[in-house]
Motif scaffolding. Structure first.
Motif, PDB file in Angstrom:
ATOM      1  N   THR A 161      10.984   1.164  -2.040  1.00  0.00           N
ATOM      2  CA  THR A 161      10.024   0.495  -1.160  1.00  0.00           C
ATOM      3  C   THR A 161       8.956   1.485  -0.716  1.00  0.00           C
ATOM      4  OG1 THR A 161      11.427   0.995   0.741  1.00  0.00           O
ATOM      5  CG2 THR A 161      11.730  -1.134  -0.324  1.00  0.00           C
ATOM      6  N   PRO A 162       7.694   1.111  -0.751  1.00  0.00           N
ATOM      7  CA  PRO A 162       6.623   1.997  -0.289  1.00  0.00           C
ATOM      8  C   PRO A 162       6.635   2.112   1.220  1.00  0.00           C
ATOM      9  CG  PRO A 162       5.746  -0.145  -0.881  1.00  0.00           C
ATOM     10  CD  PRO A 162       7.208  -0.164  -1.259  1.00  0.00           C
ATOM     11  N   ILE A 172      -9.584   1.876  11.156  1.00  0.00           N
ATOM     12  CA  ILE A 172     -10.840   1.994  11.905  1.00  0.00           C
ATOM     13  C   ILE A 172     -11.023   3.418  12.402  1.00  0.00           C
ATOM     14  CG2 ILE A 172     -12.041   1.258  14.005  1.00  0.00           C
ATOM     15  CD1 ILE A 172     -10.791  -1.505  13.611  1.00  0.00           C
ATOM     16  N   HIS A 173      -9.946   3.996  12.937  1.00  0.00           N
ATOM     17  CA  HIS A 173     -10.024   5.375  13.437  1.00  0.00           C
ATOM     18  C   HIS A 173     -10.350   6.343  12.302  1.00  0.00           C
ATOM     19  CE1 HIS A 173      -9.117   8.926  15.819  1.00  0.00           C
ATOM     20  NE2 HIS A 173      -8.326   9.341  14.851  1.00  0.00           N
ATOM     21  N   ALA A 174      -9.693   6.176  11.152  1.00  0.00           N
ATOM     22  CA  ALA A 174      -9.947   7.071  10.016  1.00  0.00           C
ATOM     23  C   ALA A 174     -11.387   6.955   9.528  1.00  0.00           C
ATOM     24  CB  ALA A 174      -8.967   6.743   8.886  1.00  0.00           C
ATOM     25  N   LEU A 175     -11.914   5.738   9.502  1.00  0.00           N
ATOM     26  CA  LEU A 175     -13.302   5.539   9.081  1.00  0.00           C
ATOM     27  C   LEU A 175     -14.272   6.129  10.095  1.00  0.00           C
ATOM     28  CD1 LEU A 175     -12.984   1.885   7.758  1.00  0.00           C
ATOM     29  CD2 LEU A 175     -13.502   3.901   6.375  1.00  0.00           C
ATOM     30  N   GLN A 176     -13.960   5.989  11.386  1.00  0.00           N
ATOM     31  CA  GLN A 176     -14.816   6.564  12.416  1.00  0.00           C
ATOM     32  C   GLN A 176     -14.831   8.082  12.338  1.00  0.00           C
ATOM     33  OE1 GLN A 176     -13.104   4.756  15.915  1.00  0.00           O
ATOM     34  NE2 GLN A 176     -14.595   3.089  15.947  1.00  0.00           N
ATOM     35  N   GLN A 244      -6.352  10.985   2.364  1.00  0.00           N
ATOM     36  CA  GLN A 244      -5.456  10.225   3.234  1.00  0.00           C
ATOM     37  C   GLN A 244      -5.970   8.799   3.424  1.00  0.00           C
ATOM     38  OE1 GLN A 244      -2.582  10.784   4.329  1.00  0.00           O
ATOM     39  NE2 GLN A 244      -2.297   9.254   5.921  1.00  0.00           N
ATOM     40  N   LEU A 245      -7.289   8.661   3.609  1.00  0.00           N
ATOM     41  CA  LEU A 245      -7.869   7.336   3.760  1.00  0.00           C
ATOM     42  C   LEU A 245      -7.669   6.504   2.499  1.00  0.00           C
ATOM     43  CD1 LEU A 245      -9.537   5.277   5.345  1.00  0.00           C
ATOM     44  CD2 LEU A 245     -11.612   6.389   4.486  1.00  0.00           C
ATOM     45  N   THR A 246      -7.788   7.150   1.335  1.00  0.00           N
ATOM     46  CA  THR A 246      -7.567   6.443   0.071  1.00  0.00           C
ATOM     47  C   THR A 246      -6.145   5.907  -0.004  1.00  0.00           C
ATOM     48  OG1 THR A 246      -9.183   7.854  -1.064  1.00  0.00           O
ATOM     49  CG2 THR A 246      -7.607   6.669  -2.446  1.00  0.00           C
ATOM     50  N   ARG A 247      -5.183   6.736   0.408  1.00  0.00           N
ATOM     51  CA  ARG A 247      -3.785   6.278   0.415  1.00  0.00           C
ATOM     52  C   ARG A 247      -3.593   5.140   1.408  1.00  0.00           C
ATOM     53  NH1 ARG A 247      -2.829  11.974  -0.272  1.00  0.00           N
ATOM     54  NH2 ARG A 247      -2.717  12.274   1.981  1.00  0.00           N
ATOM     55  N   MET A 248      -4.220   5.277   2.575  1.00  0.00           N
ATOM     56  CA  MET A 248      -4.102   4.233   3.586  1.00  0.00           C
ATOM     57  C   MET A 248      -4.686   2.911   3.084  1.00  0.00           C
ATOM     58  SD  MET A 248      -5.134   6.432   6.993  1.00  0.00           S
ATOM     59  CE  MET A 248      -5.095   5.014   8.103  1.00  0.00           C
ATOM     60  N   LEU A 249      -5.872   3.000   2.451  1.00  0.00           N
ATOM     61  CA  LEU A 249      -6.514   1.791   1.941  1.00  0.00           C
ATOM     62  C   LEU A 249      -5.676   1.156   0.829  1.00  0.00           C
ATOM     63  CD1 LEU A 249     -10.242   2.954   1.839  1.00  0.00           C
ATOM     64  CD2 LEU A 249      -9.295   1.155   3.291  1.00  0.00           C
TER      65      LEU A 249
END
Length: 317
Positions: A161-162, A172-176, A244-249
């Motif tokens: 399981t991932p 939102i925080h990561a993008l900001q 990290q954002l790529t993994r989150m997305l």
């Protein structure tokens, strides 16, 4: 940002909760006061050991956030946490259950991926957490199927399981955070673009004829090195953040695809239910139309309507 004092720090640590907002808010406050990093780490370590078992993991979450997000501003916290972080891991893991140890392992794996500390410290952290030194597996070693083993011993990939998908607020925080990324710093771009050619071309060193001009060029080179080293460090941190954002997305899109599939299935089910209910309504309307309407019988006010007796039905009179 409020003024820094040891008492203020103790109060903020006592009010620290396990919520992401609480951790990030205090982390920003600590990074703002990074010139007091040694005292901050000392108080953090002392309050960690005094905290209740259920709050100790939150202290390590705070340390992780501070270490990760302060490196673009300077190495103070990474360096000052180094002498105490191994003992802190030992202290927390000693009282931790399996769930807590799993979260500690996740923090440690992030530090390995991003090379936050040297290998000797990372090895000590592994020993503190797992009780023995564990070498990090290469990607192709993490899932290995041995064709010579029994089928029952083969790993079931479908059961892997991932990780839990990130919350919308996390994205939102990561993008900001990336709004102030190094690649968008126009002022630094201009400073780098305006560096004199003398600091970039070794062949021009032959033009130095006296000590004064040599010292002047040396200062220019030192300033250029500091500028570029700082910017390279910020770019490296930005690359980590974007990975990290790529993994989150990716995790977020995967979870949304699962939700989408589930809702589409629910929609089909409710469409079938609507069709069945609509059919019942149609049949009911047809049957109602064929039923007698007793509401249209004449209403005799002040009198009663008597049904005939059985004998009256056979009376010829």
């Amino acid at each position: 940002m409020s003024a820094f004092s040891e008492a203020a720090l103790e109060k903020k640590l006592s009010e620290l909760s396990n919520s992401q907002q609480s951790v990030q808010t205090l982390s920003l406050w600590l990074i703002h006061h990074r010139k007091h990093s040694r005292l901050i780490v000392c108080v953090w370590d002392r309050e960690l050991r005094k905290a209740k078992p259920g709050r100790k993991l939150t202290f390590l979450y705070l340390a992780n956030d501070v270490i990760q997000n302060s490196k673009r501003k300077g190495p103070e916290f990474t360096k000052d946490f180094a002498p105490v972080i191994v003992d802190a891991f030992k202290h927390v893991s000693r009282e931790a259950d399996e769930g807590c140890k799993k979260h500690l392992g996740r923090v440690l794996s992030i530090w390995e991926e991003r090379a936050v500390y040297e290998n000797d410290i990372l090895d000590d952290l592994k020993t503190a957490l797992y009780g023995e030194k564990k070498t990090k597996k290469r990607p192709y070693e993490e899932i290995k199927l041995d064709k010579d083993e029994d089928d029952d011993e083969d790993e079931d990939l479908s059961k892997i399981t991932p990780e839990e998908p990130p919350q919308t607020t996390d994205l939102i925080h990561a993008l900001q955070e990336l709004e102030n990324a190094a690649c968008g710093d126009a002022a630094v771009h201009q400073r780098i673009g305006s560096l004199p050619v003398e600091v970039q071309d070794v062949s021009l060193l032959d033009k130095i004829t006296d000590k004064a001009s040599g010292d002047q060029l040396s200062k220019m080179v030192d300033d250029a090195c500091m500028l570029l080293a700082d910017y390279n460090g910020r770019l490296a941190a930005e690359i980590d953040d974007r990975k990290q954002l790529t993994r989150m997305l990716s995790d977020f899109l995967r979870s949304q695809k699962e939700v989408l599939d589930e809702k589409e299935q629910q929609l089909e089910e409710y469409k079938h239910k609507l069709a069945r209910v609509s059919q019942v309504r149609k049949e009911l309307r047809l049957r109602i139309q064929n039923l007698p309407d007793f509401s249209r019988l004449p209403n005799v006010t002040g009198s009663r309507v008597h049904l005939p007796y059985a004998g009256d039905l056979y009376n010829d009179d």
